[in-house]
Design an enzyme around this catalytic site. Sequence first.
Site, PDB file in Angstrom:
ATOM      1  N   LYS A  68      -2.588  -4.330  15.331  1.00 14.56           N
ATOM      2  CA  LYS A  68      -2.333  -3.656  14.059  1.00 14.56           C
ATOM      3  C   LYS A  68      -2.703  -2.175  14.157  1.00 14.56           C
ATOM      4  CE  LYS A  68      -1.776  -3.186   9.564  1.00 14.56           C
ATOM      5  NZ  LYS A  68      -0.462  -3.279   8.922  1.00 14.56           N
ATOM      6  N   GLY A 115       0.812  -1.218   0.000  1.00 15.38           N
ATOM      7  CA  GLY A 115       0.000   0.000   0.000  1.00 15.38           C
ATOM      8  C   GLY A 115       0.842   1.264   0.000  1.00 15.38           C
ATOM      9  N   ASN A 116       1.987   1.200   0.691  1.00 12.48           N
ATOM     10  CA  ASN A 116       2.882   2.362   0.715  1.00 12.48           C
ATOM     11  C   ASN A 116       3.510   2.635  -0.636  1.00 12.48           C
ATOM     12  OD1 ASN A 116       3.026   3.423   3.468  1.00 12.48           O
ATOM     13  ND2 ASN A 116       3.653   1.343   3.979  1.00 12.48           N
ATOM     14  N   LYS A 169       5.638 -10.768   5.402  1.00 15.79           N
ATOM     15  CA  LYS A 169       5.987 -11.097   4.008  1.00 15.79           C
ATOM     16  C   LYS A 169       6.759 -12.415   3.948  1.00 15.79           C
ATOM     17  CE  LYS A 169       6.347  -6.205   2.956  1.00 15.79           C
ATOM     18  NZ  LYS A 169       4.902  -6.023   2.795  1.00 15.79           N
ATOM     19  N   LYS A 180      -2.216  -8.316   4.146  1.00 19.95           N
ATOM     20  CA  LYS A 180      -2.505  -8.569   2.726  1.00 19.95           C
ATOM     21  C   LYS A 180      -1.587  -9.627   2.123  1.00 19.95           C
ATOM     22  CE  LYS A 180       0.692  -6.097   0.036  1.00 19.95           C
ATOM     23  NZ  LYS A 180       1.647  -6.072   1.128  1.00 19.95           N
TER      24      LYS A 180
END
Lengths: 302, 302
Positions: B118, B7-8, B264, B202
Site C-alpha cells: 500500500k 478519502g479523495n 470496493k 477502509k
Amino acid sequence: MIVALGGNTLLPMDDETMAGQRRRIRDAARNIATLTEGDSEVVLTHGNGPQVGNLMLQQEEAKSGLRFPMDVLVAETQAQIGYVLQQELGNALEEAVSTLVTQVRVDPHDPAFENPTKPVGPFYAEEEAKNRAFQTTQVKRQDGRTMYRRVVPSPDPIEVIETDQIAAILDRGGMVICVGGGGIPVFLEHGELQGVEAVIDKDRASAVLGAELDADEFLVLTDVDHAYLDFGEPDQTPLEEVTTDELHQYLEAGEFEEGSMKPKIEASVDFVEGGGERAIITSADNIEAAMAGETGTQVIQS
Amino acid sequence: MIVALGGNTLLPMDDETMAGQRRRIRDAARNIATLTEGDSEVVLTHGNGPQVGNLMLQQEEAKSGLRFPMDVLVAETQAQIGYVLQQELGNALEEAVSTLVTQVRVDPHDPAFENPTKPVGPFYAEEEAKNRAFQTTQVKRQDGRTMYRRVVPSPDPIEVIETDQIAAILDRGGMVICVGGGGIPVFLEHGELQGVEAVIDKDRASAVLGAELDADEFLVLTDVDHAYLDFGEPDQTPLEEVTTDELHQYLEAGEFEEGSMKPKIEASVDFVEGGGERAIITSADNIEAAMAGETGTQVIQS
C-alpha cells in the site's frame, strides 16, 4: 465520576517522542483503571497544551504550507492522546474504552474574545514574535528565559455538544474519553455550529460536563499532590478538606496562579456548587489514597 | 446502513486547505443527511489517504524532529476529518453527530506483513527514495511522472474493537462516524492491543463493521458513478445490478484495479455474502437515485 488529566502529566518534558508519551500515558492509565473498581462510571477528560503546541510548531516549520486552524488542531490532539489512552486503559481494564471527538459551545460575545490571554504553541524570540500575523505575549519559560508566545481567547464553556452520546456509552457500561484539550471550541451562528480560534480551559469544560451528566465526583489530576496556599513560598500550606466558601475567599485573596491552579479551583467550586458531592485535586499516583479521603485537596459544600 | 466515503472525495486536489476540505465535506454531508429520512440508522466511515499523506509530509519537513508512527497519524486523521464531518452533518441534520476513534484488529501473521503493497505519504524522486529508512515502490502520479512512495502492509481487518460503543450510540438514535482511514491497525500480543505500521483498506473494514452491526445496506461512495468492466477502455461498460457470483468471475478475470475499485468490489461481495441485502457503489451526488435503485452498481445475492 469525571476525571480530568493534565496535558503536561501526559508528556514527559525530557522525551516528547511517542514512546515517551506512551510510557507516561501507560502509568496514568494503570492508576485510573483502579477507579472502576466498585462499578463507578468513569469519564476521562484531558489537557493538550504541549501536544497542540507541537502540532502548531510542526505545521509552521513544514514547507508544504498547509495551516490548519486551532479547532482542527485541537481535534487532532483529541485523537492523538485519546487513542493511546483508550488503548492503554483498554489493556489495563481488559475491555474496550472509547474516545469521542467533542465540541464545546462558547458564547461569541464572551469578553475573552476582546482580551486573549491563553498562551499557546511555540516560543519565539522578540524579533520573531513581531513578524507574526497573530497577537503574542511575553512569557517566562521554565528555564527562566523571557520569550513570546501566541495568545488566544479562553472563553467560558457553556455546553458539551455530544453529552447524549457520552451518556449512551456510559449507560452501556464503558469508560469514555472526551472533551480533550477542553473540547473543540464552537459557537452557534444562524443555527449552525462553527469552530473558532480559541482554547477552552479543560477543567472548566470538565466541570460543565460533570453537571450535565449529574456526576457525583470530580477528580482533577495534576502534577502536585495538593493545591497550596502561599504556593512556592517557604511556608506553603497544602489545602486538605476545604469548603467552597473558603475557596471563594482564597480566590478573592489571589491565592492561586492564573492559568494553572486557579482554573482548577474555580472548576472544582463550580462542580460542587452545581450539585456535585466533592471535587479532589491531586496527582495521578495519589488516586487511591485521595479517593479514600487520605490525601489531596478535598473540595466539599459549605 | 454503512456508508463509506472515499478519502479523495473529501479533499479537492486543487485546494488542500481546510477551507477547501470543509467545502467538499459540506457537500458530502448534505447528500448523506438525506439518508436519515425514514429513520435508518447510519454509520459513516471514510478514507484518509491524502490527509494522512499530508501529515506524514508535514512531520518529515518539520525541523523539530517529532516523528509519530502510522497508527497515531491515522488516529489524528480520524479526528481531523471526523470533526469537520460531524459538525457539517450535525448542522445539516440539526442534531449532534459523533466521531469515535476506532481501532481495527489485524492478524500479526497476515501475509501482508511479508509483502507491503500500500503506497502512503509523500512522493519522492528516485534518489530521495534510496535514502529513506523504509521500503518504497515505484508509482505513477496523476501527472504521468514516475516517482516513489513508501509502501506499508495492508492486512485484512478481523474485527472492530469499539463496535459495542458504536452500537450504543446508534441505539440512542445518533449517527456515528468511525473506522476512519480503515481504522487504526492494532494486533493482540500477550492479551494486549498494540498499534502497528500498516494501513487497513477502509472499504474492507467497513464491510466487517457492517456484518458486526447486522447492517442491511452498504453504500460505497467514490468518485465514479458505477464500477465498470473494461474501465478506461473505449467500450467500458457500467455495472448496474450484479450478483456476487458474477463479481467473483469478474474478479478472477482481473477486471478491477488493485488498490482502487478491486477492494470496493471485494468489500461489497463480503458484505452481501455475510448476510447484507445489497451493496451499492456510486458517487456522493448520486445517493438518492442510487438508494432508489436507479443508478450505481447494485450488488445483490446470487
